[in-house]
Design an enzyme around this catalytic site. Structure first.
Site, PDB file in Angstrom:
ATOM      1  N   CYS A  71       0.765  -1.164   0.249  1.00 19.90           N
ATOM      2  CA  CYS A  71      -0.086  -0.008   0.033  1.00 19.90           C
ATOM      3  C   CYS A  71       0.800   1.435   0.019  1.00 19.90           C
ATOM      4  O   CYS A  71       0.628   2.344  -0.994  1.00 19.90           O
ATOM      5  CB  CYS A  71      -0.954   0.056   1.379  1.00 19.90           C
ATOM      6  SG  CYS A  71      -0.065  -0.194   2.701  1.00 19.90           S
ATOM      7  N   HIS A 128      -2.601   5.603   6.478  1.00 17.92           N
ATOM      8  CA  HIS A 128      -1.118   6.206   6.640  1.00 17.92           C
ATOM      9  C   HIS A 128      -1.030   7.741   6.282  1.00 17.92           C
ATOM     10  O   HIS A 128      -1.839   8.080   5.261  1.00 17.92           O
ATOM     11  CB  HIS A 128      -0.171   5.564   5.581  1.00 17.92           C
ATOM     12  CG  HIS A 128      -0.122   3.933   5.780  1.00 17.92           C
ATOM     13  ND1 HIS A 128      -0.156   3.407   7.023  1.00 17.92           N
ATOM     14  CD2 HIS A 128      -0.419   2.952   5.026  1.00 17.92           C
ATOM     15  CE1 HIS A 128      -0.064   2.070   6.886  1.00 17.92           C
ATOM     16  NE2 HIS A 128      -0.260   1.869   5.777  1.00 17.92           N
TER      17      HIS A 128
END
Lengths: 335, 335, 335, 335
Positions: free
Chosen positions: D141, D221
Site C-alpha cells: 500500500c 497512513h
C-alpha cells in the site's frame, strides 16, 4: 398516492442517514436537506442529488463554494409535510416556532428534552402512540438500544429492575477534535445518569438505573445489562424472545469486539457501514438466580435511523400497524 | 532485629514497585531481584542499586549487555526468607517447587489461581488470616480494589448483593504492542466474569456478580459499583465509612477523568506516578431506594503494591495487627 | 547572596514544572505562583507549599474552594525580580504591560511570537545573548528539541539543509477533552510549517524546512530528521558530538517506543516522569551519501523547563557562562 | 470470450476486496476464495455467494460452522487461470510451488520479497512490463501510494531526490489485538527504512530515502513528501500533473484529517468505505526553492485493490495498454 414530502434540517451524522433511509422508502421522499456550512458533506449531498437549503445569510457562502443552495431554510420548510430536525442537541428546540408557523409536522432527536414534544418514540415500544401526532421526539441512540431489548423482555418475563452501565464512544469516527485520547471519563459523575429517566420517557413503568462514561473509541457504545426478571426463564428463552426482534442482531462467529461488528457491516456492503440493529453477543446471555445478564453494542450513528422512518410513517398515518411499518422500513434499507 | 530478607522474582510492572516498597520499610529489605531479559528495566534496576539475578542460561546475555548478574535465580532464592513472585500470570505456578525445595515462603500475584496457595489476601479484609502462612496469593488489582470498598461497607451496612461492571485498561502505559486502538472488547464474553468469584476468594459471603471489558486506555480501570444494602443509610454515611479507609481516596476538585487522577499523582511526586489508593468520586456516591452507586478508578500498576508489603509482614509475623501494618506500610511509602 | 525572586504566572503544564525546577536551584527561589482556577492543581500547589496568587476577581472562588490566595497577580508581580509567564499561548502577550509597569523582567514561552521580546532563547545555542535582557522568549518544546541537535551538528559539520517531519502528540496526558481519538491531522496543512522559521529565530542561518501533524497520543512528539551536511563524517562522529550534549540522551536497550522512554523516566523516579532531554535512538543515526538521518523523541511537557532556568540565570546575570549554567541547572534538578 | 478464471487465496483485508473488484469486471471472474478459519468473514463470503475453499484438514471445521467448503485449496487452484495470493506476508512464498505445479499464474502482495517473482507491479508505472508474465508481485500500500505520485512527477519534472516520512496506522480497523494504544513506534529503527528500496523495485532510477513509524490509528497512513526537482515548476504545474492521475484524489473542502477522508468514502457509499486513490491535500502542495512538498493519505486496506485487477489483466493479456486497463478497472468498481 403521492409520497409524503420530507425535509431534513441538519445534514450531519444523523441527518444524512435519515435522508438516505427516507429516500429508500416508497411512501415518502426527501424534498430537501438543510445545512449551515458548504463543506465536504454538502458537496457529497449535492453529488447524491439532494436539493440543499441553507440559512438566508449563508446562501452566498454556498454559492462561492460551488455548491449552490436551492433556497433558504424557510423555503424548504414551506414545501415539506414533515421536517426531521437533526440539528445539534439543544439547537433543535429553537426551530419549533418555525415549524409551527409553517404548519408542518416535525421530529426531533434525542438531544432534545421529552417535554419539547410530549411524546418520545421507539418503534417497537410505542409506534401506535405516535399515529397522527404533529411533534415527536425519537429517543437517543442509547435509549433506543435499551428500549429495543427491555420492551420485549418486559412483555414476556416482566422486568423487576434494570441496572445498566453505558460505556460510550466519545466522538464519532469523522470527528478529529474531541477526545479523550487516553482516559476514562465518568459522565455524568452524579448518579444515576439521565439515561434511565430517558428510557422511562418511552417505558414509564420500568425500574431502571444507569451509570455512564466516555472512553477513547469512535465506533460503538457498549452496554452491560443486568435485569431482574419477574418470571422464571432460561437463557434459551431470552434468546428466543430477542431472536424475534428484527432490530436485534446476534453476534458470534469469532467476533470479539465492536471493531469486528463494524467489519461485518462493511463486508455486508451496508451504506456507511451502518449497523442499525442492537448487536447482542448471544454467548453472553446468562440467567443466574433470576437475573439476566448480557452485552450489547450500539452503533450510535445509525440505530435511530430506521426509527425516524417509522416515526414519519406513524405521524403521517401512512401505516397504522407498527410491526408492518418496521418490516417495511427494514426491507427498504436492506436491514 | 535483623530485617526480613525479601527477593523479587520477576522485575516487571509489579515486581519493580514491590521491590521499592519493600526497600522503603524498616523491617524488611530486598536482597535481590530476578529478571529474564537485560533490557532498559534491568539497566535502571542496576542503577537503583539492586542485585540482579537471572536464569542460569541467561547469565551470559546480561554480561554482554553490561549488566552483570549477581547470580542465578536459585542463588537468590537460597538467600531469601520470602520470595515475592511477580512473574507473568500462569508462570508463577511452576516456581512453587523451587520455593518449596529451598524452604522459603512465597507470595504470588492475582494472575495465579486461589488454589495455588489456598489463601487469597487483602490487607483490610483478612490480614490476620495470613499470619505465619508459607504461601499466600495477593489478589489482582481489580479484586483488591473491590475488596477495599466492599469489605468496610459490608461490615457497616451489610451488602445484600453487588453488581459491578469493570471497564479495564487494555495495556500498561509502557506496552506498545497490545491493543485495541479503537474498539471495545467485552472480556470475557461469557457471563458473569471471573472477577466476582475472585472477590469471594477473599470475602466468601458476598453475593457478587461482575461483567468486564477491555478498552483503549492505559492509565487505570474504572468500576461502576451498585450495592444493595441491608441497612438504611445515606450517601453521607457511606462517605464517612469510606473516609476512614486509608487506601480509599476521594477525588473531586474538577477531576473529570482517570487522566487527571494520574496527574495528581505526578504533581504529588509519587514514584512512577503511582496511585496506590482506590480513587472514588465522592460526588458520585448515591443512595437510591436502598441501593448504593459510585464510580471508582483503580491504578492497575500499583494498588497491589502496599498489599504485598502487608502480606510479607503477616507471613513473617513482623506485626500481628493488620491495621498497624497498613499504617506502617503507608507511612513508609508516602501514602 | 540573596536569591533571585521568581514568580510564575500560569501554573499549568509548564508553569508547575518551572516552579519546581527554580525551587531546586540555590541562586533563585519561587516567591509565588498565579493560577486562575482553584482546581486540583491549585490544591496540590498549596500542599507543595507555594504561595498562590490569582486574579482580583477570583480571590473569592479560591477562598470558597479552601485554597486561600496569598494575594492578587499584581501583588505577586510586585514582589518578583522576574516573572516566568506560562499562561496559554497568545494570552501571555497581554501581560507584557503589567510586567513593564511593575519594572520586572519577564520570560514568555514558545506560544508567543518572537517579536514580543525580540530574543528567542535556547541555552546551548545562544545563552550569552540573553545576559541582562529584560524580556526573553524560551522557544517551544519542538523548537528547543531541534536547536539542541542542529546547533552542535552545524558547529561541527555544517548543516547545508534540514528537512524535518514533526509528528506531534495532540494533547497532554492530563487532557481528557482534546482529540483526535482515531485520525491523523496534518497541521498546518499549508507548507512548510511554522516550525522551521521558529528554529531560525534562534539559529538564523540554518536552511530548514518542516512538515507537521497531530496524532492520537499524549506522551511525546517524534521528529524524523534529515540533515545534509557540509563536511564528510560518519555516524560515529555524529554520535560523538551528540554524546557531548548533556540534554541529549541516547535510547537503546530494547526501547522501541515513546511509551518505554517515559517508563525509563518513571523508573528513574524523575518528578512527574519528566524526560528533559531529547531522546535520540542512537541505532537510528545514519550517514548515507552525505546526509544524516535519525529519530528523536521530545517530551513536550518538560524539555523547556531547564531552558527556562537557564534563561532566568542569564537575564539576572547570575552566571555569564552558558555551559556553567546548563551544568548547574542539570545538577540541581537531577538530570 | 470467456472470462479469465481467478481464485483468491487468503480472504482477509486485501483478499476480500480483490475478490469483489475482480467480480465487478466483465473480462474476469472469481471461481473461488480460500480461507483457513470459518469465522464471520467466511460467513459473509458465503452470503455474498463466493465458493469457499479451505485446507484439506480444515474442511470439517467449516462443515461444523455451517459454512460448507466447496473443496480444498488444491481443488480451487486447479480450476483457476490465475491465483491472487493474499495470504499474510511471508506465508505466500511457500505457496509458489503449489501454483507452479498446477501450472497457474499467480500474483503476490507487497509483504513478499521482490525476488519471489522478479517483477514488482504498479499500474501507472510499469503495466506493460507485466504483459504475459506468470508471476507478479503487486507492491505494498505504501509503495503503491508513493509510485503513483513519484512516477508522473518524475516523468514531467525529473525527481532529483525524494525524502519521505511514512506515518503508518498500526492496525486495521477490524483488528482489536494490535497496539500501541498510546505511543509512537519508530519502525524500523535502523535507517533508512525498507520503503525506499521497495519503491526502487518499481522505479529503479529514483534516489529515494524513507523513514517510518507506527502510530495509534487504524484508518490510513500519512506521507510527508519532499521531492527535489530537476526542472523549475510551480505548485500549479504539479497540481496539473497530479490532476491527470485517476488514482490521485485532491482533498479540501474543510477536510482536516484522515477521519474526514474516510467519511467522504462512507458518504459516497463506497463499498467498505474504501478510498482507492491517494488523497493529496492540494492546499499543501508547495514549491519552495526547487523543492516540492505535500501531504498524502493512503488507505492501506484498499489502494492496492485496483492494482491487482490491472496486474491480472496484464498477465492474462486481456488488454495491452495500461491506461486503458486502469480506466476499465476504475469504471467497473466505481472509482
Amino acid at each position: 398516492m403521492s409520497k409524503a414530502k420530507i425535509a431534513v434540517n441538519g445534514y450531519g451524522t444523523i441527518g444524512k442517514r435519515v435522508a438516505d433511509a427516507v429516500q429508500a422508502q416508497d411512501d415518502m421522499e426527501i424534498i430537501g436537506v438543510a445545512k449551515t456550512r458548504p463543506n465536504y458533506e454538502a458537496a457529497v449531498a449535492a453529488q447524491l442529488g439532494y436539493d440543499i437549503y441553507t440559512l438566508a445569510d449563508r446562501v452566498e457562502s454556498f454559492e462561492k463554494a460551488g455548491i449552490p443552495a436551492a433556497g433558504t431554510l424557510d423555503d424548504m420548510v414551506e414545501k415539506a409535510d414533515l421536517v426531521v430536525d437533526c440539528t445539534p442537541g439543544g439547537v433543535g428546540e429553537s426551530n419549533k416556532a418555525v415549524y409551527e408557523k409553517a404548519g408542518v409536522k416535525a421530529i426531533w432527536q434525542g438531544g432534545e428534552d421529552h417535554e419539547l414534544t410530549g411524546f418520545s418514540f421507539n418503534a417497537v415500544s410505542n409506534y401506535e402512540g405516535a399515529l397522527g401526532l404533529d411533534f415527536v421526539r425519537v429517543v437517543s441512540c442509547n435509549t433506543t438500544g435499551l428500549c429495543r431489548v427491555i420492551y420485549p423482555i418486559d412483555r414476556e418475563f416482566g422486568v423487576k429492575k434494570a441496572r445498566i452501565t453505558l460505556v460510550r464512544r466519545s466522538a464519532d469516527p469523522n470527528d478529529a477534535k474531541k477526545g479523550p485520547i487516553n482516559a476514562i471519563v465518568p459522565n455524568p459523575i452524579k448518579l444515576p445518569s439521565h439515561h434511565g429517566p430517558d428510557v422511562k420517557s418511552v417505558l414509564p413503568n420500568i425500574n431502571i438505573s444507569t451509570m455512564a462514561m466516555k472512553i477513547p473509541t469512535t465506533l460503538m457504545h457498549l452496554h452491560t445489562i443486568n435485569l431482574e426478571l419477574e418470571k422464571d426463564c432460561t437463557a434459551e428463552d431470552v434468546k428466543e424472545v430477542l431472536g424475534t426482534q428484527s432490530r436485534v442482531r446476534f453476534v458470534g462467529q469469532g467476533i470479539t469486539s465492536t471493531a469486528e461488528i463494524i467489519e461485518v457491516a462493511r463486508d455486508l456492503k451496508r451504506p456507511r457501514n451502518d449497523m442499525w440493529e442492537n448487536c447482542v453477543w448471544d454467548e453472553s446471555i446468562t440467567i443466574d438466580d433470576g437475573e439476566l445478564y448480557f452485552f450489547q453494542a450500539i452503533h450510535q450513528e445509525s440505530d435511530v435511523v430506521p426509527e425516524n422512518v417509522d416515526a414519519i410513517r406513524a405521524m403521517m398515518e401512512l401505516e397504522s400497524d407498527g410491526a408492518k411499518s418496521i418490516a417495511k422500513t427494514n426491507k427498504a434499507i436492506g436491514l
